[in-house]
Enzyme design. Structure first.
Site, mmCIF file in Angstrom:
data_model
loop_
_atom_site.group_PDB
_atom_site.id
_atom_site.type_symbol
_atom_site.label_atom_id
_atom_site.label_comp_id
_atom_site.label_asym_id
_atom_site.label_seq_id
_atom_site.Cartn_x
_atom_site.Cartn_y
_atom_site.Cartn_z
ATOM 1 N N SER A 89 -14.456 -2.339 -29.140
ATOM 2 C CA SER A 89 -14.110 -1.801 -27.825
ATOM 3 C C SER A 89 -12.651 -1.396 -27.768
ATOM 4 O O SER A 89 -12.310 -0.319 -27.275
ATOM 5 C CB SER A 89 -14.403 -2.852 -26.746
ATOM 6 N N HIS B 104 -6.859 -0.066 -38.816
ATOM 7 C CA HIS B 104 -7.645 -1.187 -38.295
ATOM 8 C C HIS B 104 -8.738 -1.552 -39.298
ATOM 9 O O HIS B 104 -9.275 -0.686 -39.991
ATOM 10 C CB HIS B 104 -8.269 -0.841 -36.934
ATOM 11 N N HIS C 293 -11.238 -5.330 -40.852
ATOM 12 C CA HIS C 293 -11.422 -6.782 -40.951
ATOM 13 C C HIS C 293 -10.735 -7.304 -42.213
ATOM 14 O O HIS C 293 -11.373 -7.661 -43.205
ATOM 15 C CB HIS C 293 -12.912 -7.119 -40.974
ATOM 16 N N TYR D 12 -9.105 2.299 -20.343
ATOM 17 C CA TYR D 12 -9.889 1.065 -20.412
ATOM 18 C C TYR D 12 -10.655 0.821 -19.112
ATOM 19 O O TYR D 12 -11.805 0.398 -19.125
ATOM 20 C CB TYR D 12 -8.978 -0.131 -20.697
ATOM 21 N N SER E 185 -14.703 2.289 -24.038
ATOM 22 C CA SER E 185 -13.988 1.022 -24.105
ATOM 23 C C SER E 185 -14.886 -0.158 -23.735
ATOM 24 O O SER E 185 -14.575 -1.291 -24.046
ATOM 25 C CB SER E 185 -12.768 1.053 -23.175
ATOM 26 N N LYS F 282 -28.337 -11.835 -26.600
ATOM 27 C CA LYS F 282 -27.475 -13.019 -26.712
ATOM 28 C C LYS F 282 -27.785 -13.997 -25.595
ATOM 29 O O LYS F 282 -27.794 -13.642 -24.419
ATOM 30 C CB LYS F 282 -26.003 -12.613 -26.672
#
Length: 360
Positions: free
Chosen positions: A92, A144, A146, A283, A289, A297
């Site tokens: 996001s 960006h 991981h 945002y 975003s 979940k």
């Protein structure tokens, strides 16, 4: 450029438009005005305050125009690295960078490592540092991926990149990741995930002592901030916890929390307008975003949470999260105020005086 076990996605999404126009900073004008001599201290302070208000108005009216056509003194050699922790709203936030890069004139590059390994080999570390520092065609740049924190000073570079990050409550992050591996999200709903077909709930996993919900799976945010040392990845290492805290305070410009992401975006816009001008409004109103949400979940029960909280690993990850949250709230308290339910940034609260030598 050197590329090996890692590569960059979408490196040329936003190309920089060059400009050679030169502007005079309103701060320089303010300093000249503040040099006015006066015998009355109260009058002198009143003049200074008046000039500060004028500076703020000029920044508001002319700041966008000045930044869109940067002067020769405006550095283009700026690199921001967001070594994003999985399942912390990182997609996001990254979407904001992609949406703004064309308007704000910088490049966005995704660091995609083989098998999503957050630790680079020594040779890839050298290649990555060389890319980030010498790839001038891609500057200014927002990287960006991981990848765990990498200390650029070890490689003798003169100018380090600006690190930022976001972390999340450790149990909430693990629950989100657990269901993400089974059901994916609304970002790429057709993609088959590694645990697809496993219908076991997180609570059932905890009750059965499953490996996917074991306390060891909580050990992720600490090593991401700790870095490329072997001890960082030894689950339950107190040294790793202290190193992660040290890096957070000393190596990161700002670390936000998922639960207060809007405040993080607002503060980044104030600190790094070169990259994040317009981010707060985007945002609040943009669709991208708020795009990514884990499917299917289910919140864990109090019993499952209590069982995880008994582990030493949770206590350490939670200590790190609380440390980061306290630091973020401290920075925010000195930068943001709330009025009528709305957040706003504090205006400039310093000025210059007693400037010598004096000029006529």
């Amino acid at each position: 450029m050197w590329l090996s076990l890692f590569f960059f996605n979408k490196p040329t999404v936003c190309m920089r438009e060059r400009s050679h126009r030169i502007y005079t900073s309103p701060d320089i004008l303010a300093i000249a005005l503040l040099r006015k001599e006066t015998e009355d201290p109260l009058k002198k302070r009143a003049i200074a305050r008046h000039e500060v208000r004028e500076i703020e108005q000029r920044h508001t009216q002319d700041g966008l125009r000045e930044r869109e056509a940067p002067s020769a003194a405006d550095s283009e050699d700026v690199v921001v690295i967001y070594n994003r922790v999985p399942k912390t709203a990182s997609t996001s936030f990254t979407n904001i960078a992609y949406d703004l890069c064309g308007k704000n004139h910088y490049h966005v590059l995704h660091i995609n490592t083989t098998k999503n390994n957050p630790v680079m080999s020594m040779q890839d570390q050298v290649r990555f540092v060389k890319n980030v520092t010498e790839w001038r065609e891609m500057k200014p740049a927002f990287y960006h991926g991981h990848v765990s924190f990498l200390d650029f000073t070890k490689f003798g570079v003169k100018k380090k990149p600006i690190y930022i990050n976001v972390i999340r409550d450790p149990i909430e992050r693990l629950v989100s990741y657990y269901y993400f591996l089974r059901f994916g999200d609304d970002y790429r709903p057709g993609l088959r995930r590694r645990k697809q077909g496993d219908k076991k709930t997180f609570d059932e996993c905890v009750s059965a002592g499953g490996s996917d919900c074991a306390p060891e799976k909580l050990w992720l945010q600490i090593p991401f901030f700790c870095g490329h040392y072997s001890e960082c990845w030894n689950v339950g290492s107190h040294w790793a916890l202290e190193q992660a805290k040290y890096n957070l305070v000393n190596e990161y410009l700002l670390v936000g929390v998922t639960e207060e992401l809007e405040d993080f975006v607002m503060m980044l816009e104030a600190a790094l307008p070169r990259f994040f001008r317009g981010a707060t409004e985007l945002y609040r109103t943009g669709k991208k975003s708020h795009l990514r949400k884990t499917s299917e979940k289910k919140p864990p029960t109090k019993e499952s949470i209590a069982k995880l909280q008994q582990s030493a690993i949770w206590k350490m990850e939670n200590e790190f999260y609380e440390f980061a949250l306290e630091q973020f709230q401290f920075v925010r308290a000195h930068a943001v105020r709330e009025k009528d339910g709305e957040l706003y940034l504090l205006a400039q609260n310093f000025f210059y005086e007693k400037i010598y030598p004096k000029t006529n």
